[in-house]
Design a protein around this motif. Structure first.
Motif, PDB file in Angstrom:
ATOM      1  N   ALA A 109       0.833  -1.197   0.000  1.00  0.00           N
ATOM      2  CA  ALA A 109       0.000   0.000   0.000  1.00  0.00           C
ATOM      3  C   ALA A 109       0.869   1.250   0.000  1.00  0.00           C
ATOM      4  O   ALA A 109       1.966   1.263   0.554  1.00  0.00           O
ATOM      5  CB  ALA A 109      -0.922   0.002   1.213  1.00  0.00           C
ATOM      6  N   GLN A 110       0.354   2.289  -0.632  1.00  0.00           N
ATOM      7  CA  GLN A 110       1.021   3.588  -0.687  1.00  0.00           C
ATOM      8  C   GLN A 110       0.092   4.640  -0.080  1.00  0.00           C
ATOM      9  O   GLN A 110      -1.121   4.452  -0.030  1.00  0.00           O
ATOM     10  CB  GLN A 110       1.333   3.949  -2.144  1.00  0.00           C
ATOM     11  N   ILE A 111       0.684   5.738   0.345  1.00  0.00           N
ATOM     12  CA  ILE A 111      -0.102   6.819   0.967  1.00  0.00           C
ATOM     13  C   ILE A 111      -1.284   7.214   0.080  1.00  0.00           C
ATOM     14  O   ILE A 111      -2.381   7.473   0.573  1.00  0.00           O
ATOM     15  CB  ILE A 111       0.792   8.047   1.261  1.00  0.00           C
ATOM     16  N   GLY A 112      -1.081   7.228  -1.219  1.00  0.00           N
ATOM     17  CA  GLY A 112      -2.145   7.603  -2.148  1.00  0.00           C
ATOM     18  C   GLY A 112      -3.330   6.653  -2.153  1.00  0.00           C
ATOM     19  O   GLY A 112      -4.384   6.980  -2.709  1.00  0.00           O
ATOM     20  N   ASP A 113      -3.192   5.477  -1.547  1.00  0.00           N
ATOM     21  CA  ASP A 113      -4.287   4.504  -1.459  1.00  0.00           C
ATOM     22  C   ASP A 113      -5.206   4.767  -0.273  1.00  0.00           C
ATOM     23  O   ASP A 113      -6.255   4.129  -0.148  1.00  0.00           O
ATOM     24  CB  ASP A 113      -3.722   3.083  -1.312  1.00  0.00           C
ATOM     25  N   ALA A 114      -4.823   5.686   0.595  1.00  0.00           N
ATOM     26  CA  ALA A 114      -5.546   5.888   1.862  1.00  0.00           C
ATOM     27  C   ALA A 114      -7.022   6.220   1.659  1.00  0.00           C
ATOM     28  O   ALA A 114      -7.880   5.716   2.398  1.00  0.00           O
ATOM     29  CB  ALA A 114      -4.858   6.959   2.702  1.00  0.00           C
ATOM     30  N   THR A 115      -7.342   7.037   0.680  1.00  0.00           N
ATOM     31  CA  THR A 115      -8.745   7.413   0.455  1.00  0.00           C
ATOM     32  C   THR A 115      -9.577   6.198   0.070  1.00  0.00           C
ATOM     33  O   THR A 115     -10.665   5.978   0.626  1.00  0.00           O
ATOM     34  CB  THR A 115      -8.847   8.510  -0.618  1.00  0.00           C
ATOM     35  N   ALA A 116      -9.075   5.394  -0.852  1.00  0.00           N
ATOM     36  CA  ALA A 116      -9.816   4.205  -1.287  1.00  0.00           C
ATOM     37  C   ALA A 116      -9.959   3.198  -0.146  1.00  0.00           C
ATOM     38  O   ALA A 116     -11.027   2.595   0.015  1.00  0.00           O
ATOM     39  CB  ALA A 116      -9.117   3.564  -2.484  1.00  0.00           C
ATOM     40  N   ILE A 117      -8.901   3.024   0.634  1.00  0.00           N
ATOM     41  CA  ILE A 117      -8.955   2.098   1.765  1.00  0.00           C
ATOM     42  C   ILE A 117      -9.964   2.584   2.799  1.00  0.00           C
ATOM     43  O   ILE A 117     -10.767   1.795   3.316  1.00  0.00           O
ATOM     44  CB  ILE A 117      -7.551   1.923   2.377  1.00  0.00           C
TER      45      ILE A 117
END
Length: 162
Positions: A6-14
């Protein structure tokens, strides 16, 4: 479908996947939704212990693990969480995610993974059993959500002998 760290940019989707589950199901006992910033901090802190499944740049689900209990005696045991977007269920994505997470755990010297499962989530019990987890505990009525008392089922898998 691709599984990656996971990358920081995935936080919204997660956060969207998690918050939908919090709002709409008894899979988790919490009613507190996750903030995107808190998810981003978890991603950063957990590193290779936080994986996502994606397809066409869309996050379909995630798997991660963290401490099971505090203290040095539990250093090689972790509790995991796996969650999928509704459209990703029943396609083998969960199996692939959990398998990859188990591999990451082995590489980090983790001996046991634990799943804490709501009694309202029979699908998760069957899923984990099919992947070699066995039920080792049943805690009646420890959860409360929407006025319903829920049991917590504990399942575990020993990742390596010795």
């Amino acid at each position: 479908m691709n599984i990656r760290q996971a990358q920081i940019g995935d936080a919204t989707a997660i956060a969207e996947i998690t918050n939908t589950i919090i709002r709409e199901t008894l899979v988790t006992f919490t009613t507190d939704e996750r903030e995107v910033d808190a998810v981003a901090k978890d991603i950063q802190a957990r590193g290779p212990a936080f994986l996502v499944a994606e397809e066409n740049a869309q996050v379909l689900g995630f798997a991660t693990y963290g401490a099971f209990r505090n203290g040095p005696g539990y250093a090689e045991c972790r509790e995991h969480s796996i969650q999928l977007a509704p459209e990703a269920r029943g396609q083998g994505i969960g199996r692939a995610l959990l398998s990859a997470l188990e591999d990451a755990a082995r590489q980090q010297g983790i001996h046991v993974l634990v799943a804490g499962i709501s009694s309202a989530n029979a699908g998760a019990v069957a899923f984990h059993a099919a992947l070699g987890y066995r039920q080792v505990g049943h805690m009646p009525e420890v959860g409360l959500k929407w006025g319903k008392r829920l049991d917590l089922l504990l399942m575990q898998k020993i990742l390596a002998s010795g």
